[in-house]
Design a protein around this motif. Structure first.
Motif, short mmCIF file in Angstrom:
data_model
loop_
_atom_site.label_atom_id
_atom_site.label_comp_id
_atom_site.label_asym_id
_atom_site.label_seq_id
_atom_site.Cartn_x
_atom_site.Cartn_y
_atom_site.Cartn_z
N THR A 39 5.77 -34.00 6.72
CA THR A 39 6.74 -33.55 7.73
C THR A 39 7.44 -34.74 8.36
O THR A 39 8.66 -34.72 8.57
CB THR A 39 6.02 -32.71 8.80
N THR A 40 6.69 -35.78 8.69
CA THR A 40 7.27 -36.98 9.28
C THR A 40 8.27 -37.62 8.33
O THR A 40 9.35 -38.05 8.75
CB THR A 40 6.16 -37.99 9.62
N SER A 41 7.94 -37.65 7.06
CA SER A 41 8.87 -38.20 6.07
C SER A 41 10.14 -37.37 6.00
O SER A 41 11.26 -37.92 5.94
CB SER A 41 8.18 -38.25 4.71
N ASN A 42 10.00 -36.05 6.05
CA ASN A 42 11.18 -35.17 6.01
C ASN A 42 12.04 -35.35 7.26
O ASN A 42 13.27 -35.39 7.17
CB ASN A 42 10.75 -33.71 5.87
N VAL A 43 11.40 -35.46 8.42
CA VAL A 43 12.16 -35.66 9.67
C VAL A 43 12.86 -37.01 9.64
O VAL A 43 14.03 -37.12 10.06
CB VAL A 43 11.21 -35.55 10.90
N ASN A 44 12.20 -38.03 9.12
CA ASN A 44 12.82 -39.34 9.01
C ASN A 44 14.06 -39.28 8.12
O ASN A 44 15.11 -39.86 8.44
CB ASN A 44 11.80 -40.35 8.47
N SER A 45 13.95 -38.59 7.00
CA SER A 45 15.10 -38.44 6.10
C SER A 45 16.22 -37.66 6.77
O SER A 45 17.40 -38.01 6.64
CB SER A 45 14.68 -37.72 4.82
N LEU A 46 15.87 -36.63 7.51
CA LEU A 46 16.87 -35.82 8.22
C LEU A 46 17.60 -36.65 9.28
O LEU A 46 18.82 -36.56 9.43
CB LEU A 46 16.21 -34.60 8.86
N VAL A 47 16.84 -37.47 10.01
CA VAL A 47 17.46 -38.32 11.04
C VAL A 47 18.39 -39.33 10.40
O VAL A 47 19.51 -39.57 10.89
CB VAL A 47 16.36 -39.03 11.87
#
Length: 123
Positions: A78-86
């Motif tokens: 999830t953190t990786s996905n949020v980082n990519s989204l940001v």
């Protein structure tokens, strides 16, 4: 009775006394060893349930750790996905916002240059 017979009787009596004196500590040592054997048996009997409970606790702990590992993996994903989204949002919105800010600053400077300044007198 001859002197050799008397000496033999004295030696036999001394040997009997020695056997009796040595038998007492050997009997006591046998009792101590019996008590030690019983104590070890009681200890084994009382330790066995504790070991069984410890094994069950370890199994349950391992099950819970497996769940925590799964949760940790999901949090990482999830953190990786949020980082990519940001990063995507910053690239998509950030570039045009910087250009808009630059345009606004240039337009404001242009309007200030066109507007006559107050308080300045021409001589």
């Amino acid at each position: 009775m001859s002197g050799g017979d008397i000496a033999g009787l004295i030696a036999a009596g001394a040997f009997l006394l020695l056997v009796v004196l040595l038998a007492v500590p050997i009997i006591k040592l046998g009792r101590v060893l019996d008590e030690v054997r019983r104590g070890v048996g009681d200890s084994v009997d009382s330790i066995t349930p504790t070991l069984i409970e410890t094994q069950e606790t370890m199994r349950e702990t391992n099950r819970q750790l497996a769940k925590v590992d799964a949760i940790t993996e999901q949090v990482h994903e999830t953190t990786s996905n949020v980082n990519s989204l940001v990063a995507l949002t910053a690239a998509t919105v950030g570039g045009p916002l910087i250009k808009l800010a630059g345009f606004s600053a240039a337009a404001a400077a242009g309007f200030r240059a066109l507007k006559p300044q107050r308080g300045s007198r021409k001589k």
